[in-house]
Design a protein around this motif. Structure first.
Motif, PDB file in Angstrom:
ATOM      1  N   GLN A  40       0.827  -1.188  -0.042  1.00 11.44           N
ATOM      2  CA  GLN A  40      -0.059   0.011  -0.052  1.00 11.44           C
ATOM      3  C   GLN A  40       0.735   1.288   0.004  1.00 11.44           C
ATOM      4  O   GLN A  40       0.580   2.179  -0.805  1.00 11.44           O
ATOM      5  N   GLN A  41       2.069   1.362   0.683  1.00 12.60           N
ATOM      6  CA  GLN A  41       2.982   2.574   0.910  1.00 12.60           C
ATOM      7  C   GLN A  41       3.246   2.572  -0.460  1.00 12.60           C
ATOM      8  O   GLN A  41       3.469   3.949  -1.139  1.00 12.60           O
ATOM      9  N   LEU A  42       3.759   1.568  -1.259  1.00 13.43           N
ATOM     10  CA  LEU A  42       4.427   1.622  -2.362  1.00 13.43           C
ATOM     11  C   LEU A  42       3.658   2.013  -3.454  1.00 13.43           C
ATOM     12  O   LEU A  42       3.768   3.017  -4.373  1.00 13.43           O
ATOM     13  N   SER A  43       2.401   1.448  -3.655  1.00 14.89           N
ATOM     14  CA  SER A  43       1.326   2.155  -4.314  1.00 14.89           C
ATOM     15  C   SER A  43       1.195   3.571  -4.168  1.00 14.89           C
ATOM     16  O   SER A  43       0.894   4.309  -4.987  1.00 14.89           O
ATOM     17  N   SER A  44       0.973   3.939  -2.927  1.00 19.42           N
ATOM     18  CA  SER A  44       0.777   5.429  -2.604  1.00 19.42           C
ATOM     19  C   SER A  44       1.838   6.437  -3.317  1.00 19.42           C
ATOM     20  O   SER A  44       1.587   7.390  -3.841  1.00 19.42           O
ATOM     21  N   LEU A  45       3.054   5.757  -2.985  1.00 21.01           N
ATOM     22  CA  LEU A  45       4.213   6.766  -3.690  1.00 21.01           C
ATOM     23  C   LEU A  45       4.118   6.796  -4.994  1.00 21.01           C
ATOM     24  O   LEU A  45       4.586   7.839  -5.796  1.00 21.01           O
ATOM     25  N   VAL A  46       3.747   5.677  -5.632  1.00 20.62           N
ATOM     26  CA  VAL A  46       3.727   5.729  -7.396  1.00 20.62           C
ATOM     27  C   VAL A  46       2.523   6.735  -7.596  1.00 20.62           C
ATOM     28  O   VAL A  46       2.741   7.565  -8.513  1.00 20.62           O
ATOM     29  N   GLY A  47       1.380   6.421  -6.958  1.00 21.54           N
ATOM     30  CA  GLY A  47       0.272   7.550  -7.180  1.00 21.54           C
ATOM     31  C   GLY A  47       0.686   8.890  -6.989  1.00 21.54           C
ATOM     32  O   GLY A  47       0.174   9.607  -7.842  1.00 21.54           O
ATOM     33  N   ILE A  48       1.214   9.177  -6.004  1.00 21.75           N
ATOM     34  CA  ILE A  48       1.635  10.783  -5.578  1.00 21.75           C
ATOM     35  C   ILE A  48       2.496  11.008  -6.578  1.00 21.75           C
ATOM     36  O   ILE A  48       2.282  12.478  -6.958  1.00 21.75           O
ATOM     37  N   THR A  49       3.575  10.383  -7.011  1.00 27.09           N
ATOM     38  CA  THR A  49       4.526  10.716  -8.330  1.00 27.09           C
ATOM     39  C   THR A  49       3.861  11.100  -9.523  1.00 27.09           C
ATOM     40  O   THR A  49       3.851  11.947 -10.326  1.00 27.09           O
ATOM     41  N   THR A  50       2.869  10.263  -9.603  1.00 34.82           N
ATOM     42  CA  THR A  50       2.148  10.426 -11.001  1.00 34.82           C
ATOM     43  C   THR A  50       1.162  11.600 -11.101  1.00 34.82           C
ATOM     44  O   THR A  50       1.164  12.204 -12.000  1.00 34.82           O
ATOM     45  N   LEU A  51       0.490  11.598  -9.970  1.00 34.45           N
ATOM     46  CA  LEU A  51      -0.437  12.829  -9.601  1.00 34.45           C
ATOM     47  C   LEU A  51       0.521  14.131  -9.995  1.00 34.45           C
ATOM     48  O   LEU A  51      -0.009  14.895 -10.670  1.00 34.45           O
ATOM     49  N   ARG A  52       1.682  14.316  -9.334  1.00 32.03           N
ATOM     50  CA  ARG A  52       2.665  15.429  -9.450  1.00 32.03           C
ATOM     51  C   ARG A  52       3.040  15.499 -10.728  1.00 32.03           C
ATOM     52  O   ARG A  52       3.046  16.855 -11.499  1.00 32.03           O
ATOM     53  N   SER A  53       3.513  14.592 -11.542  1.00 29.32           N
ATOM     54  CA  SER A  53       4.074  14.766 -12.864  1.00 29.32           C
ATOM     55  C   SER A  53       2.813  15.125 -13.801  1.00 29.32           C
ATOM     56  O   SER A  53       3.141  15.859 -14.566  1.00 29.32           O
ATOM     57  N   SER A  54       1.649  14.818 -13.556  1.00 30.03           N
ATOM     58  CA  SER A  54       0.623  15.205 -14.394  1.00 30.03           C
ATOM     59  C   SER A  54       0.192  16.784 -14.154  1.00 30.03           C
ATOM     60  O   SER A  54      -0.045  17.488 -14.896  1.00 30.03           O
ATOM     61  N   PHE A  55       0.145  16.936 -12.870  1.00 27.20           N
ATOM     62  CA  PHE A  55       0.050  18.353 -12.245  1.00 27.20           C
ATOM     63  C   PHE A  55       0.895  19.401 -12.940  1.00 27.20           C
ATOM     64  O   PHE A  55       0.737  20.410 -13.280  1.00 27.20           O
ATOM     65  N   GLU A  56       2.184  18.913 -12.961  1.00 27.93           N
ATOM     66  CA  GLU A  56       3.177  19.702 -13.625  1.00 27.93           C
ATOM     67  C   GLU A  56       3.042  19.976 -15.176  1.00 27.93           C
ATOM     68  O   GLU A  56       3.109  21.095 -15.555  1.00 27.93           O
ATOM     69  N   ILE A  57       2.725  18.907 -15.711  1.00 29.68           N
ATOM     70  CA  ILE A  57       2.149  19.291 -17.418  1.00 29.68           C
ATOM     71  C   ILE A  57       0.953  20.158 -17.308  1.00 29.68           C
ATOM     72  O   ILE A  57       0.911  21.116 -18.208  1.00 29.68           O
ATOM     73  N   TRP A  58      -0.049  20.067 -16.340  1.00 29.68           N
ATOM     74  CA  TRP A  58      -1.067  21.117 -16.496  1.00 29.68           C
ATOM     75  C   TRP A  58      -0.589  22.394 -16.145  1.00 29.68           C
ATOM     76  O   TRP A  58      -1.007  23.523 -16.974  1.00 29.68           O
ATOM     77  N   GLU A  59      -0.061  22.719 -15.201  1.00 27.71           N
ATOM     78  CA  GLU A  59       0.585  24.116 -14.677  1.00 27.71           C
ATOM     79  C   GLU A  59       1.366  24.635 -15.883  1.00 27.71           C
ATOM     80  O   GLU A  59       1.471  25.858 -15.768  1.00 27.71           O
ATOM     81  N   HIS A  60       2.114  23.906 -16.373  1.00 32.59           N
ATOM     82  CA  HIS A  60       3.143  24.297 -17.659  1.00 32.59           C
ATOM     83  C   HIS A  60       2.374  24.658 -18.901  1.00 32.59           C
ATOM     84  O   HIS A  60       2.802  24.975 -19.913  1.00 32.59           O
ATOM     85  N   ASN A  61       1.175  24.303 -19.009  1.00 33.75           N
ATOM     86  CA  ASN A  61       0.544  24.436 -20.192  1.00 33.75           C
ATOM     87  C   ASN A  61      -1.080  24.986 -20.373  1.00 33.75           C
ATOM     88  O   ASN A  61      -1.917  24.685 -21.043  1.00 33.75           O
ATOM     89  N   LEU A  62      -1.135  25.585 -19.002  1.00 33.96           N
ATOM     90  CA  LEU A  62      -2.370  26.222 -18.980  1.00 33.96           C
ATOM     91  C   LEU A  62      -2.881  27.366 -19.997  1.00 33.96           C
ATOM     92  O   LEU A  62      -4.113  27.464 -20.236  1.00 33.96           O
ATOM     93  N   ASP A  63      -1.924  27.797 -20.786  1.00 34.30           N
ATOM     94  CA  ASP A  63      -2.253  28.557 -21.792  1.00 34.30           C
ATOM     95  C   ASP A  63      -2.109  28.034 -23.432  1.00 34.30           C
ATOM     96  O   ASP A  63      -2.353  28.535 -24.105  1.00 34.30           O
ATOM     97  N   ASN A  64      -2.213  26.586 -23.112  1.00 32.52           N
ATOM     98  CA  ASN A  64      -2.215  25.730 -24.364  1.00 32.52           C
ATOM     99  C   ASN A  64      -3.367  25.607 -25.053  1.00 32.52           C
ATOM    100  O   ASN A  64      -4.365  24.608 -24.274  1.00 32.52           O
ATOM    101  N   PRO A  65      -4.037  26.267 -26.195  1.00 31.93           N
ATOM    102  CA  PRO A  65      -5.427  26.033 -26.266  1.00 31.93           C
ATOM    103  C   PRO A  65      -5.392  24.952 -27.689  1.00 31.93           C
ATOM    104  O   PRO A  65      -6.342  24.585 -28.114  1.00 31.93           O
ATOM    105  N   ASP A  66      -4.137  24.023 -27.686  1.00 30.59           N
ATOM    106  CA  ASP A  66      -4.292  23.088 -28.619  1.00 30.59           C
ATOM    107  C   ASP A  66      -4.991  21.654 -28.164  1.00 30.59           C
ATOM    108  O   ASP A  66      -4.415  20.995 -27.382  1.00 30.59           O
ATOM    109  N   GLU A  67      -6.016  21.503 -28.678  1.00 32.79           N
ATOM    110  CA  GLU A  67      -6.863  20.151 -28.286  1.00 32.79           C
ATOM    111  C   GLU A  67      -5.901  18.844 -28.732  1.00 32.79           C
ATOM    112  O   GLU A  67      -6.190  17.977 -28.122  1.00 32.79           O
TER     113      GLU A  67
END
Length: 162
Positions: A40-67
């Motif tokens: 469960q701890q390993l799964s949580s660590l992987v989940g948190i890392t994946t969420l952080r990675s996707s959130f960084e993509i979101w933050e860096h592309n907030l002005d990207n209108p390309d669908e």
């Protein structure tokens, strides 16, 4: 905390190595020997890392209108779509043709994602919008209406399902 940083780097190297293994059977057998708390701890660590990675993509592309960019990104990070629903969502096809064509080969629509609920197996039609798409219309008596972009998507999906 130097020890914590070293452990994080080691875990990162281990996960990269595990992701490249062609036959993971022996890895699964070894993981099964770990206790439930460790898994469960390993799964949580992987989940948190994946969420952080996707959130960084979101933050860096907030002005990207390309669908197309968002379509591709959500295809790679499809677990993000599962966060919207109560159960895991499995993408069946991106840019899926749905709806019937007539004898003149016209009609039908493309939906951004055709998915299915992993539990019920029901089909899910997903129409995405970019962060630059206006979702709200003008205010009327203290209440905002939905934009033509959002209402158009709703109508498109509603027409497909009938």
């Amino acid at each position: 905390n130097h020890e914590h940083g070293d452990a994080s780097k080691l875990l990162s190297r281990l996960l990269r190595w595990l992701s490249k293994i062609e036959n993971p059977r022996s890895v699964v057998e070894n993981l099964e020997q770990l206790g439930i708390n460790s898994l469960q701890q390993l799964s949580s660590l992987v989940g948190i890392t994946t969420l952080r990675s996707s959130f960084e993509i979101w933050e860096h592309n907030l002005d990207n209108p390309d669908e197309e960019f968002w379509q591709s990104t959500l295809s790679k990070y499809s677990f993000v779509l599962s966060q919207v629903f109560a159960h895991t969502v499995v993408i069946v096809k991106g840019k899926a043709y749905v709806g019937g064509k007539d004898m003149a080969n016209s009609g039908g629509n493309l939906v951004d994602f055709l998915a299915r609920n992993d539990v019920s197996k029901n089909a899910i039609l997903i129409e995405i919008k970019t962060p630059k798409t206006q979702l709200l219309g003008p205010q009327y008596r203290g209440v905002y209406s939905i934009s033509s972009h959002l209402s158009g998507s709703i109508v498109q999906v509603a027409i497909i399902t009938h």
